[in-house]
Motif scaffolding. Structure first.
Motif, short mmCIF file in Angstrom:
data_model
loop_
_atom_site.label_atom_id
_atom_site.label_comp_id
_atom_site.label_asym_id
_atom_site.label_seq_id
_atom_site.Cartn_x
_atom_site.Cartn_y
_atom_site.Cartn_z
N VAL A 193 38.12 6.05 -40.66
CA VAL A 193 38.77 6.47 -40.18
C VAL A 193 40.29 6.61 -40.77
O VAL A 193 40.81 6.09 -40.91
N ASP A 194 39.93 8.45 -41.68
CA ASP A 194 41.25 8.54 -42.01
C ASP A 194 41.82 9.90 -42.31
O ASP A 194 42.17 10.17 -42.94
N GLY A 195 41.84 9.99 -40.59
CA GLY A 195 42.23 11.24 -40.39
C GLY A 195 42.04 11.61 -39.63
O GLY A 195 41.55 11.46 -39.04
N VAL A 196 42.64 12.56 -38.69
CA VAL A 196 42.29 13.74 -36.98
C VAL A 196 42.18 15.18 -37.82
O VAL A 196 43.12 15.69 -38.02
N LEU A 197 41.61 15.91 -36.95
CA LEU A 197 41.45 17.28 -37.21
C LEU A 197 41.58 17.58 -35.33
O LEU A 197 41.33 17.13 -34.19
N LEU A 198 42.84 18.82 -35.38
CA LEU A 198 43.83 18.63 -33.82
C LEU A 198 43.88 19.54 -33.13
O LEU A 198 42.27 20.88 -34.17
N ASP A 199 43.31 20.31 -32.16
CA ASP A 199 43.23 21.44 -31.62
C ASP A 199 43.96 23.06 -31.89
O ASP A 199 43.32 23.68 -32.02
N SER A 200 44.61 22.48 -33.24
CA SER A 200 45.35 23.41 -33.51
C SER A 200 44.76 24.43 -34.84
O SER A 200 45.41 25.26 -35.30
#
Length: 222
Positions: free
Chosen positions: A60-67
């Motif tokens: 896991v190298d990040g996240v995607l936001l709902d924005s």
């Protein structure tokens, strides 16, 4: 004396840009000090996690936001990030914009649980397999779909795509120039390569890609 004054003026004007450059290239202890400095900084983004992002090795190298913002985080902290947040959690992100729509995360706080994860330097290398054996566990993968997000490298080059189905397609720097016209949000691609699929996501390093409906082109020349 006049020359010295001009030199001083130039140095003062260059200082902010030097700081930005150092922010992008910082490693080790400097990176850790920078992360600590961001602990008391205002959030660069506040939103809900819509998807975890992984690299071709399944880290896991990040996240995607709902924005729509893409947050990058050190892959060696995969376990800590996965333990702190999950899709649906509201988060505060502290860091700086690397590119439009992409933030380098230093401190990520789950506002529901209060759990915080802060970027730390990569620990000293222990006993690891030779580089040519690291990809032994990767499997052959393919994907086709619309590009929803672009992922950028440290020099501003596109080094990855996130498709509508959540698959991340990564590639080396020269590919971003070879397929510059194709790598645009809304375009559809087909790609194949080697990577990993786990509970956090699906990602692979492309060995061939191209526009949907056309045979993919090899990106690694023998």
């Amino acid at each position: 004396m006049r020359i010295n004054r001009w030199i001083l003026v130039l140095l003062l004007l260059a200082a902010p840009f030097t700081a930005i450059a150092q922010g992008k290239k910082g490693k080790g202890p400097d990176e850790f000090l920078r992360a600590q400095a961001y602990m008391n900084a205002p959030p660069a983004a506040q939103a809900t996690v819509s998807r975890m992002l992984v690299n071709p090795f399944g880290e896991v190298d990040g996240v995607l936001l709902d924005s729509g913002a893409l947050i990058t985080f050190p892959p060696h902290m995969s376990e800590q990030l996965a333990a702190a947040v999950r899709p649906g959690d509201a988060v505060d992100i502290k860091g700086y914009p690397e590119m439009p729509g992409q933030i380098k995360g230093y401190v990520i706080t789950n506002t529901r649980t209060g759990q915080t994860v802060m970027a730390h330097p990569k620990p000293p290398a222990g006993m690891k397999p030779p580089p040519h054996l690291r990809g032994v566990g990767l499997k052959e993968m393919s994907a086709q779909g619309e590009i929803r997000h672009l992922r950028y490298g440290g020099k501003g080059e596109v080094n990855g795509l996130i498709l509508a189905n959540g698959t991340t397609v990564r590639f080396p720097p020269h590919v971003s120039f070879q397929f510059a016209q194709l790598f645009q949000v809304g375009r559809s691609i087909v790609a194949s390569g080697y990577g990993t699929e786990n509970q956090y996501g699906r990602a692979f390093e492309a060995t061939a890609l191209g526009p949907s409906g056309q045979p993919p082109q090899a990106v690694y020349q023998r």
